[in-house]
Scaffold this active site. Structure first.
Site, PDB file in Angstrom:
ATOM      1  N   ARG A 115       8.445   5.271 -18.178  1.00  0.00           N
ATOM      2  CA  ARG A 115       8.550   3.981 -17.456  1.00  0.00           C
ATOM      3  C   ARG A 115       9.304   4.083 -16.137  1.00  0.00           C
ATOM      4  NH1 ARG A 115       9.667   1.965 -22.788  1.00  0.00           N
ATOM      5  NH2 ARG A 115       7.774   1.032 -23.639  1.00  0.00           N
ATOM      6  N   LYS A 137       4.375   3.442  -1.717  1.00  0.00           N
ATOM      7  CA  LYS A 137       3.042   3.339  -2.322  1.00  0.00           C
ATOM      8  C   LYS A 137       2.733   4.640  -3.048  1.00  0.00           C
ATOM      9  CE  LYS A 137       0.572   0.010   0.533  1.00  0.00           C
ATOM     10  NZ  LYS A 137      -0.539  -0.180   1.481  1.00  0.00           N
ATOM     11  N   GLU A 179      -1.556   7.877  13.261  1.00  0.00           N
ATOM     12  CA  GLU A 179      -0.832   6.813  12.548  1.00  0.00           C
ATOM     13  C   GLU A 179       0.397   6.364  13.349  1.00  0.00           C
ATOM     14  OE1 GLU A 179      -1.695   5.069  10.011  1.00  0.00           O
ATOM     15  OE2 GLU A 179      -3.157   6.235   8.884  1.00  0.00           O
ATOM     16  N   LYS A 218       7.701   1.303  10.899  1.00  0.00           N
ATOM     17  CA  LYS A 218       7.127   1.063   9.567  1.00  0.00           C
ATOM     18  C   LYS A 218       8.194   0.503   8.628  1.00  0.00           C
ATOM     19  CE  LYS A 218       4.608   2.774   5.656  1.00  0.00           C
ATOM     20  NZ  LYS A 218       3.734   3.736   5.035  1.00  0.00           N
ATOM     21  N   ARG A 232       2.703  -6.466   5.855  1.00  0.00           N
ATOM     22  CA  ARG A 232       2.442  -5.025   5.685  1.00  0.00           C
ATOM     23  C   ARG A 232       0.974  -4.675   5.941  1.00  0.00           C
ATOM     24  NH1 ARG A 232       5.053  -0.862   1.256  1.00  0.00           N
ATOM     25  NH2 ARG A 232       3.844   0.942   1.893  1.00  0.00           N
ATOM     26  N   ASN A 236      -2.693  -1.546   8.280  1.00  0.00           N
ATOM     27  CA  ASN A 236      -4.114  -1.190   8.100  1.00  0.00           C
ATOM     28  C   ASN A 236      -4.911  -1.310   9.399  1.00  0.00           C
ATOM     29  OD1 ASN A 236      -3.644  -0.779   5.383  1.00  0.00           O
ATOM     30  ND2 ASN A 236      -4.080  -2.911   4.865  1.00  0.00           N
ATOM     31  N   HIS A 243     -11.628   3.573   7.052  1.00  0.00           N
ATOM     32  CA  HIS A 243     -11.842   3.981   5.651  1.00  0.00           C
ATOM     33  C   HIS A 243     -13.326   4.039   5.321  1.00  0.00           C
ATOM     34  CE1 HIS A 243      -7.623   2.832   3.974  1.00  0.00           C
ATOM     35  NE2 HIS A 243      -7.717   4.119   4.241  1.00  0.00           N
TER      36      HIS A 243
HETATM   37  N1  GLY Z   1      -0.004   3.433   4.770  1.00  0.00           N
HETATM   38  C1  GLY Z   1       0.043   2.026   4.706  1.00  0.00           C
HETATM   39  C2  GLY Z   1       1.191   1.491   3.944  1.00  0.00           C
HETATM   40  O1  GLY Z   1       2.095   2.214   3.603  1.00  0.00           O
HETATM   41  O2  GLY Z   1       1.214   0.323   3.652  1.00  0.00           O
END
Ligand code: GLY
Length: 341
Positions: A115, A137, A179, A218, A232, A236, A243
């Site tokens: 967990r 993520k 990026e 970021k 967030r 994108n 994509h």
């Molecule tokens: N790579 C996009 C994000 O981390 O939300």
């Protein structure tokens, strides 16, 4: 240089310095702790050897074959089983040493083992250093859908060592710079200016400044919207078409190369589109999507299958209005395809 990410109990530091890989063990290792270092076959073995030597006896290594195709349940199970067999408990940890695929998979293993256990990230590609290593993520792919199964699981710390980029081919540098340029275009005009007024590829010393600025931008977004409920989504920018192009052209193009094709169509004015295309060209990225798309229907199909961003037949996307200014729009797959013309 330390960039703190303030997310309450899940707060952590991003350490950016030459030689950071050698400082990581001191922060990761605790008395009697076991650590599973996860890497892939594309990462120079010398990096793993260096890290394992500094981590000492408690560290084990799990290597899987390079490539997005291996970001799946089988590989995940392999990591989890290795930890189980080695007697890992809740106080032990996972360390990712590699690019985005390694970080996503190792992070998800950390998020799910018992967990959730501690996770540390040492990104070794520019793409993962400026983007995926930050923000928590984690995921694996399922049935051809990228990142379908995953979790938000923030690392305990991220160690970014620009010296690790020395072994990267120049195509991978352009891939990662895309990026960072994206972050500048939407959120940091000073960063964008750096790309516009310098031949970044000829000045490797600028890379560290670019990494710091891109991560700071970021970080500012993630601190406001950790779970991608709103702001967030700006990360994108260029990715909706990017994509779709990525999945329709197989493995021939890298992620950043596809995002570069997806950026100019999402600029509001022709002038801005031209400005972005020129700046992307400066970092070695082509923006002529027509060259790479043999059949627009395959891109349309990929857009239609983009389960993540579709709702009610419309897809969320980011429209750049000016450098540092954007808006969220909802477009049909057909409207997005038209923008490629
Ligand atoms: N790579 C996009 C994000 O981390 O939300």
């Amino acid at each position: 240089m330390i960039i703190p990410v303030r997310l309450g109990e899940a707060s952590y530091d991003i350490e950016i310095s030459r030689g950071a890989i050698d400082l990581a063990a001191e922060k990761i290792m605790k008395k009697d702790r076991k650590v599973c270092v996860v890497t892939d076959s594309g990462v120079p073995t010398e990096y793993a050897e260096r890290l394992l030597a500094s981590l000492g006896n408690g560290a084990i290594l799990q290597v899987f074959p390079q490539g997005e195709a291996n970001k799946n349940f089988d590989t995940l199970q392999g990591v989890l089983r290795t930890m189980l067999e080695a007697g890992f408990t809740r106080s032990d940890a996972v360390v990712a040493l590699g690019g985005g695929v390694v970080g996503d998979l190792a992070g998800f293993a950390a998020a799910t083992y018992m967990r959730g256990i501690d996770f540390y990230n040492i990104p070794t590609t520019l793409l993962s250093q400026v983007d995926s290593s930050v923000g928590g993520k984690t995921a694996v792919d399922l049935d051809g859908y990228k990142n379908m199964i995953g979790a938000f699981w923030q690392p305990r710390a991220v160690f970014i060592d620009p010296d690790l980029l020395a072994t990267l081919p120049s195509r991978q540098i352009s891939n990662g710079l895309c990026e960072a340029l994206k972050m500048g275009a939407t959120s940091d005009p000073e960063l964008f200016e750096l790309f516009e007024s310098n031949d970044v590829l000829a000045k490797p010393d600028l890379i560290e400044e670019i990494i710091i600025k891109a991560i700071t931008a970021k970080r500012d977004v993630v601190e406001i919207d950790e779970r991608e409920g709103g702001l967030r989504k700006v990360l994108n920018f260029g990715h909706t078409l990017g994509h779709a192009i990525e999945s329709s052209c197989g493995l021939s193009l890298l992620h950043g190369e596809c995002v570069a094709l997806g950026i100019p169509p999402m600029c509001e004015s022709a002038e801005l589109k031209e400005r972005l295309a020129k700046t992307l060209g400066n970092i070695g990225l082509d923006t002529d999507a027509a060259k790479y798309i043999s059949d627009k229907n395959t891109v349309l199909e990929a857009l239609t299958h983009d389960k993540k961003s579709a709702s009610g037949g419309k897809i969320s996307a980011v429209l750049l209005k000016d450098i540092g200014s954007f808006e969220f729009v909802k477009l049909t797959p057909e409207e997005l395809i038209e923008r490629l013309d």
